[in-house]
Design a protein around this motif. Structure first.
Motif, PDB file in Angstrom:
ATOM      1  N   LEU A  29       0.865  -1.074   0.143  1.00 40.11           N
ATOM      2  CA  LEU A  29       0.202   0.103  -0.121  1.00 40.11           C
ATOM      3  C   LEU A  29       0.979   1.255  -0.027  1.00 40.11           C
ATOM      4  O   LEU A  29       0.538   2.089  -0.605  1.00 40.11           O
ATOM      5  CB  LEU A  29      -0.916   0.014   1.208  1.00 40.11           C
ATOM      6  N   VAL A  30       1.991   1.295   0.691  1.00 38.97           N
ATOM      7  CA  VAL A  30       2.854   2.227   0.925  1.00 38.97           C
ATOM      8  C   VAL A  30       4.216   1.882   0.214  1.00 38.97           C
ATOM      9  O   VAL A  30       4.638   1.113   0.704  1.00 38.97           O
ATOM     10  CB  VAL A  30       2.943   2.825   2.417  1.00 38.97           C
ATOM     11  N   THR A  31       4.731   2.740  -0.789  1.00 45.01           N
ATOM     12  CA  THR A  31       6.146   2.378  -1.319  1.00 45.01           C
ATOM     13  C   THR A  31       7.245   2.469  -0.217  1.00 45.01           C
ATOM     14  O   THR A  31       6.907   3.284   0.687  1.00 45.01           O
ATOM     15  CB  THR A  31       6.260   2.918  -2.626  1.00 45.01           C
ATOM     16  N   LYS A  32       8.259   2.190  -0.552  1.00 44.18           N
ATOM     17  CA  LYS A  32       9.545   2.529   0.266  1.00 44.18           C
ATOM     18  C   LYS A  32       9.561   4.062   0.484  1.00 44.18           C
ATOM     19  O   LYS A  32      10.192   4.531   1.396  1.00 44.18           O
ATOM     20  CB  LYS A  32      10.724   1.869  -0.322  1.00 44.18           C
ATOM     21  N   SER A 183      15.795   2.730   7.289  1.00 41.08           N
ATOM     22  CA  SER A 183      16.682   1.516   6.922  1.00 41.08           C
ATOM     23  C   SER A 183      15.779   0.810   5.631  1.00 41.08           C
ATOM     24  O   SER A 183      14.543   0.541   5.857  1.00 41.08           O
ATOM     25  CB  SER A 183      16.945   0.772   8.011  1.00 41.08           C
ATOM     26  N   ASP A 184      16.580  -0.072   4.779  1.00 47.13           N
ATOM     27  CA  ASP A 184      16.021  -0.750   3.911  1.00 47.13           C
ATOM     28  C   ASP A 184      15.402  -1.842   4.454  1.00 47.13           C
ATOM     29  O   ASP A 184      14.332  -2.472   3.933  1.00 47.13           O
ATOM     30  CB  ASP A 184      16.929  -1.229   3.029  1.00 47.13           C
ATOM     31  N   THR A 185      15.905  -2.449   5.417  1.00 44.87           N
ATOM     32  CA  THR A 185      15.089  -3.501   6.036  1.00 44.87           C
ATOM     33  C   THR A 185      15.001  -3.418   7.630  1.00 44.87           C
ATOM     34  O   THR A 185      15.688  -2.400   8.276  1.00 44.87           O
ATOM     35  CB  THR A 185      15.880  -4.818   6.265  1.00 44.87           C
ATOM     36  N   ALA A 186      14.184  -4.127   8.175  1.00 46.14           N
ATOM     37  CA  ALA A 186      14.032  -4.177   9.849  1.00 46.14           C
ATOM     38  C   ALA A 186      14.646  -5.494  10.206  1.00 46.14           C
ATOM     39  O   ALA A 186      14.758  -6.465   9.426  1.00 46.14           O
ATOM     40  CB  ALA A 186      12.444  -3.976  10.293  1.00 46.14           C
ATOM     41  N   PHE A 279       1.419  -9.551   5.538  1.00 49.78           N
ATOM     42  CA  PHE A 279       1.112  -8.276   6.154  1.00 49.78           C
ATOM     43  C   PHE A 279       2.237  -6.994   5.711  1.00 49.78           C
ATOM     44  O   PHE A 279       3.168  -7.584   4.853  1.00 49.78           O
ATOM     45  CB  PHE A 279       1.341  -8.399   7.889  1.00 49.78           C
ATOM     46  N   GLU A 280       1.788  -6.110   6.215  1.00 49.34           N
ATOM     47  CA  GLU A 280       2.725  -4.640   5.611  1.00 49.34           C
ATOM     48  C   GLU A 280       2.649  -3.945   6.747  1.00 49.34           C
ATOM     49  O   GLU A 280       1.790  -3.546   7.128  1.00 49.34           O
ATOM     50  CB  GLU A 280       1.962  -4.232   4.315  1.00 49.34           C
ATOM     51  N   LEU A 281       3.910  -3.569   7.291  1.00 57.61           N
ATOM     52  CA  LEU A 281       4.283  -2.758   8.414  1.00 57.61           C
ATOM     53  C   LEU A 281       4.600  -1.163   7.681  1.00 57.61           C
ATOM     54  O   LEU A 281       5.524  -1.172   7.343  1.00 57.61           O
ATOM     55  CB  LEU A 281       5.429  -3.251   9.245  1.00 57.61           C
ATOM     56  N   TYR A 302       7.396  -2.039   5.293  1.00 54.28           N
ATOM     57  CA  TYR A 302       8.294  -3.382   5.437  1.00 54.28           C
ATOM     58  C   TYR A 302       7.402  -4.497   5.339  1.00 54.28           C
ATOM     59  O   TYR A 302       6.510  -4.612   5.851  1.00 54.28           O
ATOM     60  CB  TYR A 302       8.822  -3.455   6.698  1.00 54.28           C
ATOM     61  N   LEU A 303       7.855  -5.214   4.274  1.00 58.06           N
ATOM     62  CA  LEU A 303       7.163  -6.571   4.039  1.00 58.06           C
ATOM     63  C   LEU A 303       7.638  -7.262   4.796  1.00 58.06           C
ATOM     64  O   LEU A 303       8.922  -7.333   5.337  1.00 58.06           O
ATOM     65  CB  LEU A 303       6.831  -6.899   2.600  1.00 58.06           C
TER      66      LEU A 303
END
Length: 388
Positions: A29-32, A183-186, A279-281, A302-303
């Motif tokens: 839903l929300v891009t990076k 950050s790119d990842t969590a 899910f999407e965070l 974040y996916l």
């Protein structure tokens, strides 16, 4: 850390990532970069009139190419419109030599306006206050005074409107948001004897974001007890730093964490089930720009395949010999593997692994682990803790 470990220790576990062929959320839903990936269909034509009613917001949000086109067309159109008025007045007064046989005593309304081209030049000079001196009203026609006043006022309104649009587009808060990055990842690892989900955020400008607040929303598809399916159910995710979650001192990159406890939506997720989640965070950062006092919001998402279980971020802040603080952004999104529980249930079942637990707390722990894939090894009581 200087304290002794208890009798059990977590091993490093592989962190499985979801491959492109695995099932899962294919779009977000929300891009990076914070844009909302959504479209509206079957909107009634009457609702499109709302864009015309809120014309200011429409023009501010439109693309630059259309703003430039509007700028050129509005000014050129106003000059041409008033040139027709001046041409009509000059022709009605008999000033056109090609159309009328002027007598020696003929008094012109505007000197040197005897064609549509010269009328356009006079309109341009009047509205932009150039005043070359070759064309000017004689004062013999009362209508010219009224038209000059009308064109001058219309030009001022048009100038103010276009300058306001351009200034508003240049100073949009979302431009300031481009200088805040996540950050790119969590990552998921232990922090302060708690299993936590961590992300990093950095302000690339030296000017601060005042009153910064960060929070998250977990978007997932759920089915409620009455059988209804909620396509985009939203759950609150609380993020904090060691100093609190509100009014962040955002002078350097911050590592924010969410504690995975019984109240967390991630409580029942383990390293094995994470890649299969759907899910999407979405993470939000709100703040006020110190230099412009405008409020802005930064978003990212974040996916499941962008969450690394059993990793922690590399340090990026150091101190130079001259006493200044240095930030190494090359390690901003980099992480390393660390010993991490297989899941929250495992961590609670082996509460003695936290060096801050007392003997009384350790005696009350549950025996066993919830998953045989979660390995533990026995080590001597006298073995010291390896520094993180």
């Amino acid at each position: 850390m200087g304290k002794k470990l208890s009798s059990r220790m977590f091993r490093l576990l592989p962190c499985p990532f979801q491959s492109k062929g695995q099932a899962g959320r294919e779009s977000r839903l929300v891009t990076k970069d914070g844009r909302c990936n959504i479209e509206f269909g079957n909107v009634e034509s009457a609702n499109h009139l709302a864009y015309l009613v809120d014309v200011w917001t429409t023009f501010v949000e439109v693309r630059w190419r259309f703003v430039i086109l509007l700028f050129v067309m509005s000014f050129t159109g106003s000059w041409f419109f008033f040139s027709l008025v001046w041409y009509w007045m000059a022709r009605g007064n008999g000033d056109m030599a090609a159309w009328h046989n002027r007598t020696d005593g003929h008094v012109m309304c505007i000197t040197n306006v005897d064609s549509l081209t010269t009328a356009f030049l006079y309109s341009l000079e009047t509205q932009t206050t150039i005043g070359y001196g070759g064309r000017a009203p004689t004062g013999q026609c009362g209508g010219t005074v009224a038209v000059i006043i009308l064109q001058s006022m219309a030009g001022l309104v048009l100038n103010s409107f276009m300058c306001g649009i351009i200034l508003a587009k240049i100073s949009l808060p979302k431009r300031r948001a481009k200088t805040v990055t996540f950050s790119d990842t969590a990552v998921i690892c232990l922090k302060n004897c708690k299993l936590c989900l961590l992300i990093r955020v950095a302000n690339l400008r030296k000017t601060l974001l005042i009153g910064s607040q960060i929070y998250g929303k977990l978007l997932k598809t759920t089915t409620i007890p009455d059988g209804e399916t909620l396509i985009m159910d939203q759950l609150d995710i609380q993020f904090t730093v060691d100093a609190g979650k509100d009014n962040l001192f955002f002078v350097c990159p911050l590592t924010l964490y969410h504690v995975i406890d019984r109240a967390s939506p991630f409580y029942d997720i383990s390293v094995d089930t994470l890649p299969r989640q759907d899910f999407e965070l979405v993470v939000f950062l709100d703040g006020t720009a110190e230099s412009t006092s405008s409020t802005c919001q930064v978003r990212t998402s974040y996916l499941p395949q962008e969450i690394q279980w059993g990793h922690k971020f590399l340090p990026i802040i150091s101190r130079t010999k001259t006493g200044k603080y240095s930030v190494d952004f090359s390690n901003f999104s980099k992480s390393v593997r660390v010993a991490t529980p297989h899941c929250t249930h495992c961590f609670e079942s082996n509460a003695e692994t936290c060096p801050h637990k007392t003997d009384n707390q350790r005696s009350q722990q549950k025996i066993g682990i919830c998953n045989l894939g979660f390995n533990a090894i026995d080590i001597p009581e006298t073995t010291g803790v390896t520094k993180m």
